[in-house]
Design a protein around this motif. Sequence first.
Motif, PDB file in Angstrom:
ATOM      1  N   GLY A 113       0.740  -1.189  -0.021  1.00  0.00           N
ATOM      2  CA  GLY A 113      -0.200   0.122   0.126  1.00  0.00           C
ATOM      3  C   GLY A 113       0.842   1.181  -0.031  1.00  0.00           C
ATOM      4  N   PRO A 203      -3.688  -0.882  -2.559  1.00  0.00           N
ATOM      5  CA  PRO A 203      -4.481   0.184  -1.998  1.00  0.00           C
ATOM      6  C   PRO A 203      -3.725   1.446  -1.824  1.00  0.00           C
ATOM      7  N   GLN A 229     -10.289   3.612  -8.143  1.00  0.00           N
ATOM      8  CA  GLN A 229      -9.891   2.813  -6.725  1.00  0.00           C
ATOM      9  C   GLN A 229      -8.934   3.332  -5.957  1.00  0.00           C
TER      10      GLN A 229
END
Length: 272
Positions: A113, A203, A229
Amino acid sequence: MPTPSPWSPFTAEHRLDDGDRPTVVFMSALFAGGWIWDHPYRRLESAGWPVLRTNEPICALDSKIVGSIERLGDVLLEVCDEAGVKDIVICANSLGGLVAIDLAGRFPERVRGIVVSGAPGLTPDPDVGLSFDRRASVQPAGEEFRDRMLSALFHGEPLFTEEQLETTATLLRHPPAMVSMARSIKATRVYKVLPAMDKVTCPSMYVWGEHDRMTPVDAWVKALAGYPQYEMVLVGECGHIPMIERAEEYSACLDRFLAPFAEAAGTAGAPA
């Protein structure tokens, strides 16, 4: 993996564990060291998260390194390798934000991430409060330098200590640091931000001061509209460094971002 080197231009502070959560890696900024991350670093450390932060400002590194976003990423991974860190979540501000994006695209198996703030690359050169024209009257010392730097970084009350300001000014009085800063800014001009973002699958959260003068947010809001996203968080009444100017809000965003990683590992991830 990046080619190993016998030395690393970064040193790092870290607290690690043997759990399954990724290590949260805080990358120092262009001319501010790892101390800009004091609040989120200590908060996560006290909550038991594995954490690592680099100590040196980017412009303290060799200009051959900082002239390449990719090379900067490679040396960040070298620091992680030296500490025994594999899976990482990268938190980065300013120039480091481009490094985080680049690493996420190049090493998706390792970067779990990214949390990016105040990155350049979509707007004109960052306004760092200095001119690179040698004839300019503003030098990295004195009241004029102080006022211009703080105005570029903060929206409200300046929150750097006198020691932090003097440390930065001392660094910038060294010609190699100014060369490194100039080359790093040149690197942001040639780096292809949107193609790099196309490669990011992990993410991603973008936490930006609404009043960031150095790297204005509007271009990033527009760009991120094409990447539903990814999450954009606008921090009100804040300039270029939300992890200092709005530390509680930044750290709360980070807690929320990390919660799924803690749940996946079966551990509690937020401070009590």
